[in-house]
Motif scaffolding. Structure first.
Motif, PDB file in Angstrom:
ATOM      1  N   ARG A 258       0.822  -1.199  -0.053  1.00 13.26           N
ATOM      2  CA  ARG A 258      -0.066   0.151  -0.051  1.00 13.26           C
ATOM      3  C   ARG A 258       0.827   1.376   0.144  1.00 13.26           C
ATOM      4  O   ARG A 258       0.569   2.203  -0.615  1.00 13.26           O
ATOM      5  N   ARG A 259       1.846   1.304   0.712  1.00 18.19           N
ATOM      6  CA  ARG A 259       3.006   2.354   0.672  1.00 18.19           C
ATOM      7  C   ARG A 259       3.403   2.591  -0.520  1.00 18.19           C
ATOM      8  O   ARG A 259       3.621   3.868  -1.154  1.00 18.19           O
ATOM      9  N   TYR A 260       4.000   1.722  -1.336  1.00 14.85           N
ATOM     10  CA  TYR A 260       4.492   1.786  -2.628  1.00 14.85           C
ATOM     11  C   TYR A 260       3.430   2.118  -3.756  1.00 14.85           C
ATOM     12  O   TYR A 260       3.523   3.078  -4.400  1.00 14.85           O
ATOM     13  N   TRP A 261       2.416   1.280  -3.804  1.00 17.63           N
ATOM     14  CA  TRP A 261       1.491   1.423  -4.963  1.00 17.63           C
ATOM     15  C   TRP A 261       0.470   2.771  -4.496  1.00 17.63           C
ATOM     16  O   TRP A 261      -0.023   3.031  -5.757  1.00 17.63           O
ATOM     17  N   ASN A 262       0.287   2.878  -3.381  1.00 11.90           N
ATOM     18  CA  ASN A 262      -0.850   3.873  -3.203  1.00 11.90           C
ATOM     19  C   ASN A 262      -0.213   4.972  -1.975  1.00 11.90           C
ATOM     20  O   ASN A 262      -0.869   5.167  -1.281  1.00 11.90           O
ATOM     21  N   PRO A 263       0.951   5.721  -2.527  1.00 13.08           N
ATOM     22  CA  PRO A 263       1.587   6.655  -1.630  1.00 13.08           C
ATOM     23  C   PRO A 263       0.724   7.744  -1.117  1.00 13.08           C
ATOM     24  O   PRO A 263       0.907   8.447  -0.107  1.00 13.08           O
ATOM     25  N   LEU A 264      -0.429   8.125  -2.034  1.00  5.30           N
ATOM     26  CA  LEU A 264      -1.301   9.334  -1.551  1.00  5.30           C
ATOM     27  C   LEU A 264      -2.277   8.771  -0.633  1.00  5.30           C
ATOM     28  O   LEU A 264      -3.459   9.804  -0.372  1.00  5.30           O
ATOM     29  N   ASN A 265      -2.310   7.604  -0.107  1.00  2.00           N
ATOM     30  CA  ASN A 265      -3.532   7.208   1.104  1.00  2.00           C
ATOM     31  C   ASN A 265      -3.395   8.315   2.048  1.00  2.00           C
ATOM     32  O   ASN A 265      -2.438   8.927   2.363  1.00  2.00           O
ATOM     33  N   ASP A 266      -4.704   8.589   2.600  1.00  2.00           N
ATOM     34  CA  ASP A 266      -4.655   9.538   3.643  1.00  2.00           C
ATOM     35  C   ASP A 266      -4.167   9.007   5.033  1.00  2.00           C
ATOM     36  O   ASP A 266      -3.895   8.087   5.266  1.00  2.00           O
ATOM     37  N   TRP A 267      -3.301   9.950   5.713  1.00  2.00           N
ATOM     38  CA  TRP A 267      -2.890   9.784   6.949  1.00  2.00           C
ATOM     39  C   TRP A 267      -3.867   9.483   8.005  1.00  2.00           C
ATOM     40  O   TRP A 267      -4.843  10.209   8.014  1.00  2.00           O
ATOM     41  N   TYR A 268      -3.470   8.754   8.885  1.00  2.00           N
ATOM     42  CA  TYR A 268      -4.679   8.272  10.030  1.00  2.00           C
ATOM     43  C   TYR A 268      -5.065   9.742  10.759  1.00  2.00           C
ATOM     44  O   TYR A 268      -6.274   9.902  11.138  1.00  2.00           O
ATOM     45  N   LEU A 269      -4.095  10.558  10.863  1.00  2.00           N
ATOM     46  CA  LEU A 269      -4.614  11.630  11.779  1.00  2.00           C
ATOM     47  C   LEU A 269      -5.318  12.786  10.991  1.00  2.00           C
ATOM     48  O   LEU A 269      -5.800  13.711  11.622  1.00  2.00           O
ATOM     49  N   ASP A 270      -5.280  12.634   9.727  1.00  2.00           N
ATOM     50  CA  ASP A 270      -6.176  13.676   8.903  1.00  2.00           C
ATOM     51  C   ASP A 270      -7.623  13.418   8.961  1.00  2.00           C
ATOM     52  O   ASP A 270      -8.524  14.314   8.753  1.00  2.00           O
ATOM     53  N   ALA A 271      -7.890  12.157   9.452  1.00  2.00           N
ATOM     54  CA  ALA A 271      -9.475  11.674   9.420  1.00  2.00           C
ATOM     55  C   ALA A 271      -9.981  12.622  10.556  1.00  2.00           C
ATOM     56  O   ALA A 271      -9.644  12.711  11.636  1.00  2.00           O
ATOM     57  N   GLY A 272     -10.894  13.088  10.475  1.00  2.00           N
ATOM     58  CA  GLY A 272     -11.929  14.052  11.232  1.00  2.00           C
ATOM     59  C   GLY A 272     -11.504  15.490  11.537  1.00  2.00           C
ATOM     60  O   GLY A 272     -12.312  16.186  11.971  1.00  2.00           O
ATOM     61  N   ILE A 273     -10.294  15.787  10.766  1.00  2.00           N
ATOM     62  CA  ILE A 273     -10.237  17.181  10.682  1.00  2.00           C
ATOM     63  C   ILE A 273     -10.971  18.115  10.126  1.00  2.00           C
ATOM     64  O   ILE A 273     -11.523  19.237  10.798  1.00  2.00           O
TER      65      ILE A 273
END
Length: 277
Positions: A258-273
């Motif tokens: 997931r890190r290699y193929w989907n580097p634009l995945n949301d950060w955990y801490l961004d959820a809820g902001i």
């Protein structure tokens, strides 16, 4: 069970013919604590409180059924001769991996139907699940089950354990390794580690808190399971050890993928902001 003075009674309360076991009380306490902690973290990540209660209503019965089914299937040589004991979950015999797989299946369906990110939901509940597992092992302790190989009183004393644990590990005249305690400590350490790291900026993408839980738990479970004598063998390893290997390697591989193929995945801490006022 051993009848040595000091061995704890697995029955907490008896009202007429109704027996309330410590096993059930401990498991229920662990579940309640896990839900309350998940609700608190979920609010920070923009997840409604009702999601967790609704999920629990579905996940709890299915996870119990899956846990018992898993256990009975792999102990069928015994239960085929004792069919009337299949439903007696209060006497012990609930497989953690069966419970987790059952709850995971419910979670994926629940999140899809409610349009919730399953990765985010898993991240929120993962630390509380491993905490509940650590607490739940004390239910095994009360039932004098999930112990390891025979050992000596001298070895148990060398661990500087409280006397009540030493006494409870004395079963039918034999002392056993307190593997329930090893796993409980491992799980609680995992909980402390995950919650210590979860809110560090730039560390976890969504899904990676969950992967951390899987990696930590399966690593410890592999070795602790090898000390036990009450689980099914499959070749040179026990069934739970094989599952631990699969989950450990799978979580690392999936994380890397997931890190290699989907580097634009949301950060955990961004959820809820975006939902904060």
């Amino acid at each position: 069970m051993g009848n040595l003075l000091g061995v704890l009674n697995p029955i907490a309360l008896k009202i007429g013919a109704i027996e309330i076991h410590w096993y059930g009380i401990i498991i229920a306490t662990a579940v309640v604590l896990a839900v309350l902690l998940s609700v608190n973290e979920g609010k920070k990540r923009g997840l409604k409180e009702d999601y967790f209660y609704d999920f629990l209503l579905w996940a709890l019965p299915f996870s119990i059924i899956a846990a018992r089914t898993y256990y009975v299937v792999f102990q069928w040589s015994y239960y085929s001769q004792h069919l009337n004991q299949i439903y007696r979950i209060w006497d012990g015999g609930i497989a953690i991996y069966g419970s987790l797989l059952g709850a995971l299946a419910v979670l994926l369906i629940f999140c899809k139907r409610n349009n919730i990110s399953s990765w985010l939901f898993l991240d929120v509940i993962a630390p509380t699940v491993i905490l509940a597992q650590g607490i739940g092992r004390w239910g095994n302790f009360m039932n004098q089950e999930a112990h390891g190989r025979p050992t000596t009183l001298a070895f148990l004393n060398s661990l500087h354990l409280p006397e009540f644990i030493v006494q409870q590990m004395h079963i039918n005249g034999i002392y056993y390794q307190p593997t329930f305690l090893y796993e409980s400590v491992w799980d609680i350490l995992g909980f402390i580690l995950i919650i210590s790291l979860r809110h560090k900026s730039g560390l976890f993408k969504q899904g990676e808190v969950f992967f951390t839980y899987v990696i930590w738990y399966s690593f410890g479970r592999f070795f602790i399971e090898g000390m036990r004598t009450d689980s099914l063998m499959l070749g040179s390893l026990r069934v739970s050890q094989w599952l631990s290997l699969v989950f450990f390697v799978g979580a690392i591989a999936w994380w890397a993928y997931r890190r290699y193929w989907n580097p634009l995945n949301d950060w955990y801490l961004d959820a809820g902001i975006k939902t904060e006022k």
